[in-house]
Design a protein around this motif. Structure first.
Motif, short mmCIF file in Angstrom:
data_model
loop_
_atom_site.label_atom_id
_atom_site.label_comp_id
_atom_site.label_asym_id
_atom_site.label_seq_id
_atom_site.Cartn_x
_atom_site.Cartn_y
_atom_site.Cartn_z
N LYS A 66 0.84 -1.20 0.00
CA LYS A 66 0.00 0.00 0.00
C LYS A 66 0.88 1.25 0.00
O LYS A 66 1.91 1.29 0.67
CB LYS A 66 -0.89 0.01 1.25
CG LYS A 66 -1.80 1.21 1.32
CD LYS A 66 -2.66 1.17 2.55
CE LYS A 66 -3.56 2.39 2.56
NZ LYS A 66 -4.40 2.45 3.73
N TYR A 104 -2.49 -5.31 -3.79
CA TYR A 104 -1.83 -4.04 -4.10
C TYR A 104 -2.89 -2.95 -4.01
O TYR A 104 -3.94 -3.06 -4.63
CB TYR A 104 -1.26 -4.06 -5.51
CG TYR A 104 -0.26 -5.15 -5.76
CD1 TYR A 104 1.03 -5.06 -5.26
CD2 TYR A 104 -0.58 -6.26 -6.53
CE1 TYR A 104 1.97 -6.04 -5.49
CE2 TYR A 104 0.35 -7.25 -6.77
CZ TYR A 104 1.61 -7.14 -6.26
OH TYR A 104 2.54 -8.13 -6.48
N GLN A 105 -2.62 -1.89 -3.25
CA GLN A 105 -3.61 -0.84 -3.05
C GLN A 105 -2.94 0.52 -2.98
O GLN A 105 -1.83 0.65 -2.45
CB GLN A 105 -4.35 -1.12 -1.74
CG GLN A 105 -5.42 -0.12 -1.39
CD GLN A 105 -6.09 -0.47 -0.07
OE1 GLN A 105 -5.87 -1.50 0.53
NE2 GLN A 105 -6.93 0.44 0.38
N ASP A 106 -3.64 1.53 -3.50
CA ASP A 106 -3.20 2.93 -3.42
C ASP A 106 -1.79 3.12 -3.98
O ASP A 106 -0.87 3.54 -3.29
CB ASP A 106 -3.25 3.44 -1.97
CG ASP A 106 -4.64 3.35 -1.37
OD1 ASP A 106 -5.62 3.34 -2.14
OD2 ASP A 106 -4.75 3.26 -0.14
N MET A 107 -1.65 2.79 -5.27
CA MET A 107 -0.36 2.89 -5.93
C MET A 107 -0.46 3.82 -7.13
O MET A 107 -1.48 3.86 -7.80
CB MET A 107 0.13 1.51 -6.36
CG MET A 107 0.28 0.55 -5.19
SD MET A 107 0.67 -1.14 -5.65
CE MET A 107 2.38 -0.97 -6.11
N ILE A 131 -5.87 -5.94 -7.11
CA ILE A 131 -5.21 -4.68 -7.42
C ILE A 131 -6.29 -3.61 -7.39
O ILE A 131 -7.22 -3.65 -8.18
CB ILE A 131 -4.52 -4.74 -8.82
CG1 ILE A 131 -3.48 -5.86 -8.83
CG2 ILE A 131 -3.91 -3.39 -9.16
CD1 ILE A 131 -2.85 -6.11 -10.20
N VAL A 134 -5.18 1.76 -8.25
CA VAL A 134 -3.85 1.83 -8.83
C VAL A 134 -3.93 2.62 -10.12
O VAL A 134 -4.78 2.34 -10.99
CB VAL A 134 -3.27 0.43 -9.10
CG1 VAL A 134 -1.96 0.49 -9.84
CG2 VAL A 134 -3.11 -0.33 -7.78
#
Length: 139
Positions: A66, A104-107, A131, A134
């Motif tokens: 994150k 996967y977060q806040d990318m 994901i 993103v």
């Protein structure tokens, strides 16, 4: 023994020929419960890479990334299930790895050649891949 309960935080990395965070390939004991937060990647081959293959065994489970910012990358994400390098011919063809619960977060990524390179194993699907939120700007 598995590698477990890893926390990676507040990292800035330049890695033109490799990954900022890489998990695998020699992981017969497994890798689980990895949390990576507030990472900045600059001029790197890939942001997050998981590499494994038939004959490796083990697992990568419960990985949470994150707040990852990437500038000038080849790939933002790279998962490869066909990493075929073995030290000799005595590896176990039945040792199939487990890849599950990868988040996967806040990318945000800018100037990326390709958003992802995702290569699984036909007889052994990677599961629980999420994901969310993103944004990737392709060069």
């Amino acid at each position: 023994m598995p590698t477990q309960q890893l926390v990676i935080r507040w990292l800035t990395c330049i890695s033109p020929t490799s990954a900022v965070i890489a998990l695998g390939s020699e992981m017969s004991g497994g890798i689980q419960d990895v949390r990576a937060e507030d990472i900045v990647a600059i001029n790197s081959e890939t942001g997050v890479r998981i590499k494994t293959g038939v004959g490796r065994g083990g697992f990568v489970k419960d990985k949470y990334v994150k707040g990852f910012t990437m500038h000038t990358m080849k790939w933002a994400f790279w998962m490869m299930g066909n990493y075929g390098s073995h030290p000799d011919d005595k590896w176990d063809t039945n040792a199939i790895p487990i890849i599950q619960n990868i988040n996967y977060q806040d990318m945000v990524a800018e100037n990326v050649t390709m958003a992802a390179r995702l290569e699984g194993i036909a007889s052994d699907p990677f599961t629980g891949i999420c994901i969310s939120n993103v944004t990737i700007g392709i060069s």
